[in-house]
Design a protein around this motif. Structure first.
Motif, short mmCIF file in Angstrom:
data_model
loop_
_atom_site.label_atom_id
_atom_site.label_comp_id
_atom_site.label_asym_id
_atom_site.label_seq_id
_atom_site.Cartn_x
_atom_site.Cartn_y
_atom_site.Cartn_z
N LEU A 171 0.85 -1.19 0.00
CA LEU A 171 0.00 0.00 0.00
C LEU A 171 0.89 1.24 0.00
O LEU A 171 0.63 2.22 -0.71
N HIS A 172 1.95 1.18 0.80
CA HIS A 172 2.89 2.31 0.80
C HIS A 172 3.56 2.48 -0.57
O HIS A 172 3.66 3.60 -1.08
N MET A 173 4.01 1.37 -1.14
CA MET A 173 4.67 1.46 -2.44
C MET A 173 3.74 2.07 -3.49
O MET A 173 4.16 2.85 -4.34
N MET A 174 2.47 1.69 -3.42
CA MET A 174 1.50 2.20 -4.39
C MET A 174 1.21 3.68 -4.13
O MET A 174 1.09 4.48 -5.06
N MET A 175 1.12 4.05 -2.85
CA MET A 175 0.85 5.47 -2.55
C MET A 175 2.03 6.35 -2.91
O MET A 175 1.85 7.50 -3.32
N VAL A 176 3.23 5.83 -2.78
CA VAL A 176 4.41 6.61 -3.20
C VAL A 176 4.27 7.01 -4.67
O VAL A 176 4.60 8.12 -5.06
N SER A 177 3.74 6.09 -5.47
CA SER A 177 3.59 6.39 -6.89
C SER A 177 2.29 7.11 -7.24
O SER A 177 2.26 7.91 -8.17
N PHE A 178 1.24 6.81 -6.50
CA PHE A 178 -0.09 7.28 -6.95
C PHE A 178 -0.78 8.25 -5.98
O PHE A 178 -1.88 8.70 -6.25
#
Ligand SMILES: *Cc1c(COP(=O)(O)O)cnc(C)c1O
Length: 422
Positions: free
Chosen positions: A110-117
């Motif tokens: 979820l963190h990795m996705m939020m970093v991008s999105f």
């Protein structure tokens, strides 16, 4: 067939179940020598009998080949390990194989996705989540907002059910999105809500989010392997899930992500990178300058956790054989049967089913609100060989899973509950 409130009816339904043989592919825990009624596949799915073989194959490869297992491990060279789950996962979430990859654990992803999105600007910086979201998701969102030095209470938008209701109405979610349309950066909801079992309308929510100029992602922890998903078709921007609930891949099992191809092939999207996301051909040149792989693979960070992923492959093999369509078909019947039996108790005001009755708005789980003596009733169930789960302050969650639960499980559960609740 005859009266539904009988063991004979349940047994006949099992006899007619085209998926009935799959139960035998799993280890079923026992209490006092008797198989339990396992209704917590929404928390930790049971162990498939082929899991041990898959893991032992990798242990043998490691024992006999050492580091050479990366390319020469007999069945599945470790270097390519993340590729072996793609086809199965793509089918389960309704994606292209290139749009999915298994890696890390859920909250990390979820963190990795939020970093991008989640890339807030001074005017567009809010995240919409459901009130009472799973705590890990709440903490992830809170810390992302604070990471960007934004005022937490202003940047976080939560949507709660109407007064006196337990679940969210799609039109209210859409309205909330429209209300914040000038400042909303991201909508991030569950696919299936862990507490109520509500299956959100992913298509409508995604369209509304995009219309408002926001990106839309989903946490599919309780949706993956439980309900039909069309992530690609519905233009969802990203998603993440865990594999140890309905996907039966073992405690702490490897997570998975979906990145829609409209983003996946854009190397300019910022991300937290690692060598496993780097162009595969050049990975071992150990050179400067990150060049992401195309698709979801470009979000990988580390080399694959092979032992955990072996368990994942074992479980996915079974999913593939059964097929999501057939599983959903059985799931609707099985949970429908449970609901029809519990209605009797609901009519007596002994409990309330807070999961939506509309089958398009739920998966296999039913959440039962028990107003008086809930905890004592739950403890009685536990002593009687029912493995369900208790959520404060007064909810018992039960999830009959179509891969290994039976109509007889459902009937016996109802029978035990009825005797203690009346
Ligand atoms: C199960 C679950 C998690 C668990 O997160 P991990 O990172 O795997 O520990 C997170 N979010 C939701 C919604 C869940 O249901």
């Amino acid at each position: 067939m005859g009266n539904k409130n009988t063991l004979a009816y349940a047994q006949q339904s099992d006899n007619e179940d085209p998926l009935k043989a799959f139960r035998n592919r799993f280890h079923i825990p026992k209490l006092n020598g008797k198989e339990v009624i396992y209704f917590t596949g929404n928390s930790l799915g049971l162990q498939p009998k082929n899991t041990k073989t898959y893991i032992e194959e990798e242990l043998d490869g490691w024992a006999t080949l050492g580091v050479d297992g990366h390319f020469h491990s007999q069945k599945r060279p470790w270097f390519y390990y993340h590729k072996f789950s793609k086809e199965a996962l793509a089918k389960i979430v309704g994606a292209l194989p290139s749009e999915v990859v298994s890696m890390n654990s859920l909250t990390t992803n979820l963190h990795m996705m939020m970093v991008s999105f989640y890339r807030p600007t001074s005017s567009r910086y809010k995240i919409l989540i459901e009130a009472g979201a799973f705590p890990s998701d709440q903490y992830a969102v809170e810390s992302q907002i604070k990471f960007h030095n934004l005022p937490y209470h202003e940047a976080l938008v939560e949507i709660a059910p109407k007064e006196g209701e337990h679940t969210l109405r799609t039109e209210d979610i859409v309205k909330k999105i429209e209300e914040h349309k000038d400042s909303l950066a991201l909508v991030m909801l569950s696919g299936v809500q862990y507490y109520t079992g509500q299956f959100f309308d992913i298509k409508t929510i995604t369209e509304a989010g995009h219309k408002a100029g926001a990106l839309v992602g989903f946490d599919l922890a309780h949706a993956v392997g439980n309900v039909p998903l069309e992530l690609h078709e519905h233009q969802v921007d990203f998603a993440a899930w865990c594999s140890y609930k309905y996907l039966n891949s073992g405690p702490g099992g490897v997570s998975g992500i979906f990145v829609h191809e409209k983003h996946g092939n854009n190397p300019d999207i910022p991300r937290f990178a690692g060598w496993w996301g780097h162009n595969e051909e050049e990975r071992f040149r150990m050179e400067k300058g990150f060049k992401p792989m195309e698709g979801a693979d470009g979000w990988q960070v580390s080399n694959v956790n092979v032992l955990s992923s072996a368990a994942h492959l074992a479980a996915l093999e079974i999913y593939n054989e059964a097929g999501m369509e057939a599983l959903r078909k059985k799931s609707l019947k099985l949970t429908g049967y449970l609901e029809s039996l519990l209605k009797e108790l609901e009519n007596e005001n002994l409990l309330e089913i807070i999961t939506p009755s509309d089958t398009n708005s739920r998966g296999c789980q039913l959440s039962l609100l028990v107003n008086s003596n809930g905890k004592a009733i739950f403890e009685h169930l536990t002593r009687s060989g029912v493995v369900a789960d208790w959520r404060e302050p007064n909810v018992i969650r039960v999830a009959p899973v179509p891969l290994y639960n039976t109509f007889e499980d459902v009937f016996n559960f109802y029978d035990i509950l009825k005797k203690v609740i009346f």
